[in-house]
Design a protein around this motif. Structure first.
Motif, PDB file in Angstrom:
ATOM      1  N   LEU A 129       0.826  -1.210   0.000  1.00  0.00           N
ATOM      2  CA  LEU A 129       0.000   0.000   0.000  1.00  0.00           C
ATOM      3  C   LEU A 129       0.858   1.256   0.000  1.00  0.00           C
ATOM      4  O   LEU A 129       0.483   2.296  -0.547  1.00  0.00           O
ATOM      5  CB  LEU A 129      -0.908   0.031   1.236  1.00  0.00           C
ATOM      6  CG  LEU A 129      -2.075  -0.938   1.302  1.00  0.00           C
ATOM      7  CD1 LEU A 129      -2.747  -0.822   2.654  1.00  0.00           C
ATOM      8  CD2 LEU A 129      -3.079  -0.610   0.215  1.00  0.00           C
ATOM      9  N   ALA A 159      -6.091   3.722   5.042  1.00  0.00           N
ATOM     10  CA  ALA A 159      -6.097   2.424   4.361  1.00  0.00           C
ATOM     11  C   ALA A 159      -5.863   1.283   5.345  1.00  0.00           C
ATOM     12  O   ALA A 159      -6.451   0.211   5.213  1.00  0.00           O
ATOM     13  CB  ALA A 159      -5.038   2.414   3.262  1.00  0.00           C
ATOM     14  N   LEU A 167     -10.614   1.401  -0.225  1.00  0.00           N
ATOM     15  CA  LEU A 167      -9.299   0.881  -0.621  1.00  0.00           C
ATOM     16  C   LEU A 167      -9.147   0.913  -2.137  1.00  0.00           C
ATOM     17  O   LEU A 167      -8.096   1.302  -2.653  1.00  0.00           O
ATOM     18  CB  LEU A 167      -9.133  -0.557  -0.141  1.00  0.00           C
ATOM     19  CG  LEU A 167      -8.437  -0.791   1.191  1.00  0.00           C
ATOM     20  CD1 LEU A 167      -8.100  -2.252   1.353  1.00  0.00           C
ATOM     21  CD2 LEU A 167      -7.175   0.041   1.302  1.00  0.00           C
ATOM     22  N   LEU A 191      -8.642   4.481  -3.225  1.00  0.00           N
ATOM     23  CA  LEU A 191      -7.307   4.953  -2.859  1.00  0.00           C
ATOM     24  C   LEU A 191      -6.250   4.350  -3.776  1.00  0.00           C
ATOM     25  O   LEU A 191      -5.276   4.990  -4.144  1.00  0.00           O
ATOM     26  CB  LEU A 191      -6.983   4.599  -1.400  1.00  0.00           C
ATOM     27  CG  LEU A 191      -7.614   5.465  -0.326  1.00  0.00           C
ATOM     28  CD1 LEU A 191      -7.283   4.932   1.054  1.00  0.00           C
ATOM     29  CD2 LEU A 191      -7.137   6.901  -0.445  1.00  0.00           C
TER      30      LEU A 191
END
Lengths: 315, 290
Positions: A103, A115, B277, B280
Motif C-alpha cells: 500500500l 487504508a 481501498l 485509494l
C-alpha cells in the motif's frame, strides 16, 4: 561492545520473569503481567514502521486479530501447541505486513493510515463470515494442560510473552542501530530524496512492514489461549491500534526504549484502573493521555527526559 | 436469490440511504476535504449530537428542530477544536497531519467514554410523527424516517452548495482550500477563514447527528461504523466537492444495500472500506477530484 549492557538487561529481565513464574503464588499478577508484556511487544512492533519509517499504521488490531485467529485455526484444525500457533501467526502476520507494505507504494501520510483502518475492518468482516472459527458469535477453546516445568497455563503464557518481548525489543534495537534504521529514517524525513540517493526505499519499507506485522500477530496469538475464547469484535478492537500508537507516541518514537516505556506506563495504569474502577475509565485514560502528550510533549517521555537533561547540564 | 424487483428495491432504498450517508459526510467533506484536517472525531461528534437530540427529545422537541438548536453550540465547539488543532499542530508544521490524527483519535475516545459515563451503553431512540411509519411508492415500501432523512440531506447539500458558490465567506473558504498562500497574499487571514469553516463543518455534524438518530437507534460506540462510511464518501467524492459528496454517498448506499440483500448483513461493514481501498489504490484524487 555497546550491546553488552543491553544483553545484560535482557538476561536480567528474562531471569526475573522466569523466577517470578516459579516463586509468585498469586495468579492475578500473571494475568495482568501478560497484558502489559503483550502491549510492550505491540508498541515496539508498531514503532518499527510508525516511528522509524514514519508510516502511521492504524491497523495494529488487524494484525492482532489475524494472529488470534491464526492461532484458533491451527489449534482447531490440528491441535497445534502454543509455539506453533505463534509461529503460524507470525508467518501470516508477515504476509499481511507485506500486503500493507505494498500500500505504501501509492499511499502516504494520512491516506496510508486510513487504508490500514480499512484493512482492519475488511479482515474482521472476513473472519466474521468464516464459520470454521466460530463466525460472529466467537469460539470457545479448551486449554491443553501446561507443558512440564510450569504449574499453570497462565504462567507459561507469561513467560512465553516475556521471551517475545526480548525478541521484539532486540529486533527493534538492531534495526534502529543498523543500516536498515538509517534507511528507514531517510524514508521518514524525505522519501523522494532517499530514493534519489540510492536508498532501496521499497525493500526497506516491505521489510519493516513484514517484521512489524509478524511481531504484532505473534503477540496477538497467545491471547486466544489466554482468554480461552475468541470473537471478531474484541479480537479486532480498534483499541489495540490506538493503544499501540499512543504508547509509542507517549514514550517517544525516535528510540527503541520509547515504546517500551510508554507501554509500561500506559498498560500498567490501565490494568490498575480496570481493577480499581472500570474498563471504561481505561479507554478514557488512553484518550486523555494521548491528547495530553501529542499536544504537550510531542517527542514523548524521551523528549521530556532529553530536555530535562539539557537544562540540568546547563546549570 | 437474485431478482430484478429486489434489485430495484435495493437501488431505491440505497439511494435514500446514500443521501443520508452524504448528509453525515458533508461536515467531513469540509473539514478533511477542504481544510486538510484529519478529523476522525467527526463520527463521534455525530453521535454526540444524536444524544443531544435524544436529550431534547425528552422535552417533546422534534429531532430535526433539536438538530437546528444544537447547531450554534456545535459551531462554537468546532471553533474551539480547530483553535487547539491549529495552535498545537498546524503552527508547528512537522508531521502535523499524523500527530493530528492521533489527537483526534484521543478526542474520539474521550467523547465515547463521556457518553457511556453520562448515559450508559443502552441504545437510544427518538419519537416523531414520521418515525415508525412507512409509505408505498410504486409498490416499494419506504420507511418515512428515510424520506425525512433524504429530504433533509438534499436540503443540506443544496444550501451548502449555494453557500460555497454565492456568498463571500463561502468563496473564501473554497479559496483557502485551493491555495492558502495566495489568500494570504491577498491580505486575508486563512486561519480565521479555516476556523469559520471548521465551525460550519461541526455545526453541520450537529444536524446530521439528529438525522442519524432518526434513521437508526444510537449507542455510544456507533461512531466506529461511521468512520469508514464518512471517509469512504469523502475520499470517493474527491476532496471537498459538494455534489460529488452526494453522488459518492449514493454509490455507497446502493452498494451497501445490494450486498445487504444478496449476501446478508454480516458482509455490510466491509463494503465502505473495500470501496475506499479500491478508490485509494486506483484513483486517489477521487471521482470528482481536482
Amino acid at each position: 561492545m555497546r550491546s553488552v549492557p543491553f544483553l545484560i538487561g535482557a538476561a536480567v529481565f528474562l531471569t526475573a520473569a522466569v523466577t517470578a513464574a516459579f516463586v509468585v503464588r498469586n495468579e492475578y499478577v500473571f494475568f495482568a503481567g501478560f497484558v502489559i508484556l503483550q502491549f510492550i511487544v505491540l508498541a515496539t512492533a508498531w514503532n518499527i514502521l510508525g516511528g522509524y519509517a514514519g508510516y502511521v499504521n492504524f491497523g495494529t488490531s488487524a494484525f492482532v486479530g489475524v494472529g488470534i485467529y491464526t492461532a484458533v485455526a491451527v489449534f482447531k484444525y490440528a491441535g497445534a501447541p502454543l509455539y506453533l500457533q505463534m509461529l503460524a501467526a507470525a508467518a501470516v502476520g508477515a504476509a499481511l505486513g507485506l500486503g500493507v507494505g505494498l500500500l505504501t507504494l501509492r499511499l502516504r501520510g494520512i491516506f496510508f493510515s486510513i487504508a490500514t483502518v480499512a484493512v482492519t475492518i475488511i479482515a474482521e468482516t472476513l473472519i466474521t463470515n468464516w464459520k470454521f472459527v466460530g463466525g460472529a458469535t466467537g469460539v470457545q477453546l479448551l486449554r491443553p494442560p501446561p507443558t512440564a516445568p510450569f504449574e499453570s497455563y497462565i504462567k507459561m503464557l507469561f513467560v512465553v510473552v516475556a521471551v517475545l518481548v526480548v525478541i521484539a525489543v532486540a529486533l527493534a534495537r538492531y534495526i534502529q542501530l543498523s543500516g536498515v534504521g538509517r534507511g528507514l529514517r531517510a524514508v521518514r524525513d524525505d522519501e523522494v530524496a532517499a530514493e534519489c540517493s540510492g536508498v532501496p526505499t521499497l525493500k526497506l519499507k516491505l521489510l519493516a512492514c513484514a517484521i512489524s506485522g509478524a511481531l504484532m500477530s505473534a503477540a496477538g496469538a497467545p491471547a486466544a489461549m489466554y482468554l480461552q475464547f475468541a470473537d471478531p469484535v474484541s479480537a479486532f478492537n480498534l483499541n489495540y491500534s490506538v493503544s499501540a500508537l499512543a504508547m509509542s507516541l507517549i514514550g517517544g518514537t525516535a528510540h527503541w526504549i520509547g515504546p517500551v516505556l510508554g507501554a509500561i506506563l500506559l498498560a500498567t495504569t490501565q490494568q490498575f484502573l480496570t481493577v480499581t474502577i472500570s474498563s471504561e475509565v481505561n479507554v478514557l485514560v488512553l484518550g486523555v493521555m494521548l491528547v495530553l502528550f501529542v499536544v504537550g510533549a510531542p517527542d514523548g517521555i524521551i523528549g521530556l527526559a532529553k530536555r530535562a537533561w539539557q537544562r540540568w547540564g546547563r546549570r | 436469490m437474485f431478482s430484478w424487483e429486489l434489485l430495484l428495491d435495493a437501488v431505491v432504498l440505497g439511494t435514500m440511504v446514500g443521501c443520508f450517508y452524504a448528509a453525515v459526510s458533508i461536515g467531513l467533506a469540509i473539514s478533511f476535504g477542504m481544510l486538510d484536517v484529519p478529523n476522525v472525531t467527526h463520527p463521534a461528534l455525530l453521535v454526540l449530537a444524536s444524544y443531544g437530540a435524544w436529550l431534547l427529545g425528552g422535552f417533546e422537541i422534534d429531532p430535526i428542530l433539536a438538530g437546528l438548536i444544537l447547531m450554534p453550540l456545535f459551531f462554537v465547539l468546532g471553533i474551539a477544536l480547530y483553535r487547539v488543532y491549529h495552535e498545537t499542530f498546524e503552527k508547528r508544521g512537522s508531521q502535523a497531519a499524523v500527530r493530528g490524527l492521533a489527537f483526534f483519535f484521543g478526542i474520539t475516545f474521550i467523547i465515547e467514554v463521556g457518553i457511556i459515563m453520562a448515559f450508559g451503553v443502552d441504545q437510544r431512540t427518538v419519537q416523531a410523527f414520521y418515525i415508525g411509519k412507512s409509505i408505498e411508492i410504486l409498490e416499494i415500501r419506504i420507511p418515512m424516517r428515510m424520506i425525512a432523512a433524504f429530504v433533509m440531506a438534499l436540503l443540506l447539500s443544496g444550501v451548502l452548495a449555494l453557500y460555497f458558490n454565492r456568498t463571500f465567506l463561502g468563496r473564501a473558504i473554497r479559496a483557502v482550500a485551493q491555495d492558502e498562500e495566495a489568500l494570504r497574499l491577498m491580505g486575508a487571514d486563512p486561519v480565521r477563514i479555516k476556523q469559520w469553516a471548521f465551525g460550519i463543518a461541526t455545526a453541520v455534524a450537529a444536524l446530521a447527528g439528529a438525522l442519524l438518530i432518526i434513521v437508526q437507534p444510537v449507542e455510544p460506540t456507533l461512531d466506529r461504523a461511521y468512520i469508514g462510511r464518512t471517509f469512504c464518501v469523502v475520499v470517493m467524492a474527491g476532496l471537498g466537492s459538494m455534489s460529488g459528496t452526494l453522488v459518492a454517498g449514493i454509490i455507497l448506499g446502493v452498494a451497501e444495500t445490494i450486498v445487504l440483500t444478496m449476501f446478508g448483513a454480516s458482509w455490510a461493514p466491509a463494503i465502505s472500506f473495500t470501496l475506499l481501498l479500491i478508490i485509494l489504490g486506483v484513483r486517489p484524487q477521487g471521482l470528482f477530484g481536482r
